[in-house]
Design an enzyme around this catalytic site. Structure first.
Site, PDB file in Angstrom:
ATOM      1  CG  ASP A 261       2.537  -2.130   1.230  1.00  0.00           C
ATOM      2  OD1 ASP A 261       3.562  -2.077   0.603  1.00  0.00           O
ATOM      3  OD2 ASP A 261       1.465  -2.089   1.112  1.00  0.00           O
TER       4      ASP A 261
HETATM    5  C1  BGC Z   1       1.613  -0.929  -1.854  1.00  0.00           C
HETATM    6  C2  BGC Z   1       1.742  -2.331  -2.242  1.00  0.00           C
HETATM    7  C3  BGC Z   1       3.129  -2.707  -3.120  1.00  0.00           C
HETATM    8  C4  BGC Z   1       4.318  -1.913  -2.467  1.00  0.00           C
HETATM    9  C5  BGC Z   1       5.440  -2.349  -3.340  1.00  0.00           C
HETATM   10  C6  BGC Z   1       3.019  -0.134  -1.548  1.00  0.00           C
HETATM   11  O1  BGC Z   1       3.020   1.000  -1.575  1.00  0.00           O
HETATM   12  O2  BGC Z   1       0.822  -0.713  -0.683  1.00  0.00           O
HETATM   13  O3  BGC Z   1       0.406  -2.976  -2.649  1.00  0.00           O
HETATM   14  O4  BGC Z   1       2.941  -3.990  -3.399  1.00  0.00           O
HETATM   15  O5  BGC Z   1       4.046  -0.588  -2.422  1.00  0.00           O
HETATM   16  O6  BGC Z   1       5.484  -1.540  -4.438  1.00  0.00           O
END
Ligand code: BGC
Length: 764
Positions: A298
């Site tokens: 993530d």
């Molecule tokens: C979130 C994810 C997301 C990723 C990409 C993160 O901050 O937790 O759910 O897919 O960002 O945008």
């Protein structure tokens, strides 16, 4: 560490979760052979689109493209320019430009990924469906399929082959700001809906994903949704058996359905940051499932290993830690130097050549499976894009997802001639109806999609006598979503006095992730004050809850005559509500979570029997009361349903079963009222005596049935006896001899399992 010792040996490899395809593997090997170390490192890095943007933030800067793709050979890009949805054409043109560069510079296509969360949420003209929490409330698998299909189709139409969906975190703690992104608190409901969504997004053949489908990214693997503090991205402490039995179960279902990628939980479980948890990433997923897909981090979570969690001393150590734990792609997201760190770590022997190649293979395999080598860009008219059909599906899903929780004196449906006073900060807001991940990360539907109807507009369209005063208004600055201006309460109350009925639309403005953290689960003081003063006029109040999580309303609920929880029903949610309030449509949604009443008593429906006075059986603990506002699975209708003839047949006789049997459950459901309606039929099991304190009940099957007045239908379900097993104290799945109850619609059948079975495989 139980599972580490029990299941870490992989002498007997299970059948692969995704069957390998010879041609795919041959192509992967061919590409891999020709790659330099730098090219391999680049494939393991994903950067945010902002690293390519020019000064307008609307276009790519060719010099930056040269650097990021040409020089660093980065393999993946994510996100939207300027934190905003763009048109399909703009998105497609941007991806084409990246692909041309990638093919010219390294001969390997780039993979673009987007957070498409409840439809094509980052395309201006894209179709949005109700958020996952609403689809959970429909208890209707059809809507998860339809949403997944539209999301993948429209995303592909914009040249993007990878979506960061479905969200798999169980919404088991209402304090956590992301519970609306999931299908609710129950592992089975989540597993069933997410499997349907996964299949709809990817299609039937994960080795050959066609041009109408995308790869999924199951997220966030795993245990993200129950932070001890209730705050986003903070540590969770989860019992090992719960981890396997409840949190892993939906992932397992989707991995088995062919999910091609998963994104890792940003936080930690039992003190181990998930991005450094080799047991979970490599052990549980890659080895125990023999899964050849790709694990992506993530956002900046490799950095978090040293910056936030202090398990690594610096970035390089964190990169090695993550990759060695099983990470295949690092969402950095801003620094291409991450590529250099990987190169150095391989040269220093801190990441082995074998691990490097394994990770690269997984990235390449994904790209081959998506057909990106053959068609880095593609043509296609995509005639269904933003079609009426998708809009109709979204409306139908909204209708089936809004939950009627109270209807004292049958105040609903509203009378055609009633003078309706609409109020509250959520009454005239598309942003609030949609929630986060809607055109912008924090949500911004009014800005991008003003053509849809707010609740107020939809009620005005449906009823002749409608007046409006907001009473309380939100600060529309996205991160300041909790700030409210209550100076209009007196004006609203004065207007309410002239009406016959008040529709008070309260709840939350949109938010997403960490900005959604808060310190009090109660509905805001200003909104409660508004409701109290409205109720004091003596006019009946219909309370409409438009919120991403169940905000506590125990003190104001007795003051109102009706309650509807619309959650986050998206662009057609206002129309759906007006149709439901008028009786043009009937309610059939049921809560996919427990609606708690007290701040110190946040429960889930599958609590332990020993937590509740009535289920613990005559103990002295008078305080242990399961006093919730509304239970999981609760929801009213304008008609009534009666259940009869529940029968469970397994094995040779009706009283007993064995671990290998399948329980055949049937039940008659009759519409005993005067209106057509739909009923979500939920089947639970209870293990009456077990070696670990049993959950009071667990959902094992469900279906949705439509019934005309007077009509009866027989529903049948097949539940493998093994589905009643639990993970015991030694970490093994076990189905123990003893009594079980199968219940449905207030009826119950007791039967006995005659044999204990303990499984020696981690997944059954
Ligand atoms: C979130 C994810 C997301 C990723 C990409 C993160 O901050 O937790 O759910 O897919 O960002 O945008």
């Amino acid at each position: 560490m139980l599972s580490a010792t029990l299941f870490s040996c992989n002498s007997n490899k299970p059948a692969p979760a995704i069957p390998a395809d010879k041609a795919v593997e041959a192509q992967v090997e061919k590409v891999l052979k020709g790659m330099s170390l730098e090219e391999k490192a680049g494939q393991l890095v994903q950067l945010n689109i902002s690293v390519l943007e020019d000064d307008t933030h609307e276009a790519i800067d060719p010099a930056k493209l040269d650097k990021i793709i040409g020089q660093y050979k980065v393999g993946s890009i994510l996100n939207v320019m300027h934190d905003a949805a763009h048109s399909r054409e703009h998105t497609a043109a941007m991806v084409r430009q990246i692909q041309e560069k990638s093919m010219e510079a390294i001969g390997i296509p780039c993979i673009y990924g987007l957070d498409m969360i409840h439809g094509a949420s980052y395309l201006i003209e894209g179709s949005l469906y109700p958020q996952e929490i609403n689809l959970g409330a429909t208890f209707n698998r059809k809507f998860a399929r339809q949403m997944g299909h539209a999301m993948a189709y429209e995303t592909r139409a914009a040249q993007v082959p990878w979506v960061f969906s479905p969200v798999m975190d169980l919404g088991r703690d209402p304090r956590w700001p992301r519970i609306w992104e999931s299908y609710g608190e129950d592992p089975y409901l989540q597993a069933e809906m997410a499997r349907e969504e996964t299949l709809a997004i990817q299609g039937d053949d994960p080795n050959h994903v066609d041009l109408e489908h995308c790869a999924v990214s199951l997220k966030h693997f795993m245990g993200y949704g129950v932070p001890h503090s209730g705050k986003d991205r903070t540590p969770a402490y989860i019992a090992e058996n719960d981890l396997r039995e409840k949190f892993f179960a939906p992932f397992l279902e989707c991995f088995r359905a062919g999910a091609l990628t998963a994104m890792v939980n940003s936080a930690s479980i039992n003190g181990i940051p998930t991005h450094a948890n080799a047991l979970l990433l490599t052990g549980w997923v890659k080895e125990q499932l023999n899964w050849d897909g790709m694990l992506v981090t993530d956002w900046a979570d490799i950095d978090n290993l040293y910056v936030r969690d202090h398990v690594a001393a610096d970035k390089k150590e964190a990169v090695a830690m993550g990759i060695n734990a099983g990470i295949d792609m690092i969402m950095d997201p801003y620094d291409p130097e991450c590529c250099t760190a990987i190169v150095e770590l391989v040269k220093e022997g801190k990441i082995s050549q074998a691990r490097l190649d394994d990770a690269v293979r997984r990235v390449l395999r994904l790209k081959v499976r998506l057909g990106l080598f053959d068609k880095p860009v593609w043509d296609g008219a995509y005639p269904e894009f933003a079609s009426k059909q998708f809009a109709d599906e979204s409306y139908a899903a909204a209708v089936e997802s809004e939950v009627l929780l109270k209807n004292e004196g049958d105040i609903l449906p509203l009378k055609e001639t009633a003078r309706i006073f609409v109020t509250g900060p959520n009454a005239n807001s598309l942003r609030a109806l949609n929630g986060g991940w809607s055109y912008r990360w924090q949500g911004s539907a009014d800005e991008f999609a003003p053509q849809y109807n707010t609740i107020l507009e939809a009620i005005q369209n449906r009823f002749p006598h409608v007046s409006y005063e907001p009473g309380v208004v939100y600060d529309e600055t996205s991160m300041a979503w909790q700030n409210e201006d209550a100076s209009g309460i007196a004006k609203a109350v004065a207007a309410a006095r002239k009406a016959d009925v008040i529709v008070a639309c309260v709840g939350e403005n949109s938010y997403c992730e960490t900005p959604g953290n808060m310190d009090d689960l109660n509905l805001s003081a200003a909104q409660k004050e508004l409701v109290r003063e409205l109720a004091a006029t003596g006019k009946p109040v219909v309370l409409v809850l438009n919120e991403g999580r169940p905000r506590l309303i125990g003190d104001i609920e007795p003051l109102v005559q009706a309650v509807v929880d619309v959650m986050l029903p998206s662009n057609f949610g206002g129309d759906a509500l007006a149709a439901l309030l008028s009786g043009d449509e009937n309610f059939s949604g049921k809560l996919p979570f427990t609606y708690s009443k007290h701040i110190n008593a946040l429960h889930t429906y599958d609590y332990k029997v020993s937590e509740h006075r009535e289920t613990m059986g005559g103990s002295y603990n008078y305080d242990a009361v399961m006093d919730v506002q509304w239970p999981f699975g609760y929801g009213l209708s304008y008609t009534d349903f009666a259940y009869s003839n529940l029968s469970v047949v397994a094995g040779a006789d009706r009283q007993s079963f064995q671990p290998g049997d399948v329980l055949k459950v049937s039940v008659d459901v009759t519409n005993t009222g005067k209106r057509a309606g739909k009923e979500a039929v939920l089947v639970y099991s209870s293990d009456l005596v077990a070696s670990l304190i049993p959950d009071v009940k667990r959902l094992r099957a469900f279906d949705k049935v439509a019934l005309q007045p007077g009509e009866t239908k027989t529903l049948t379900f097949e539940i493998p006896a093994s589905a009643l097993a639990f993970v015991g104290a030694d970490g093994r799945w076990r189905l123990e001899a003893g009594d079980f109850r199968i219940s449905c619609g207030g009826l119950g059948v007791q039967l006995r399992c005659t044999e204990t079975k303990v499984w020696d495989t981690p997944n059954i």
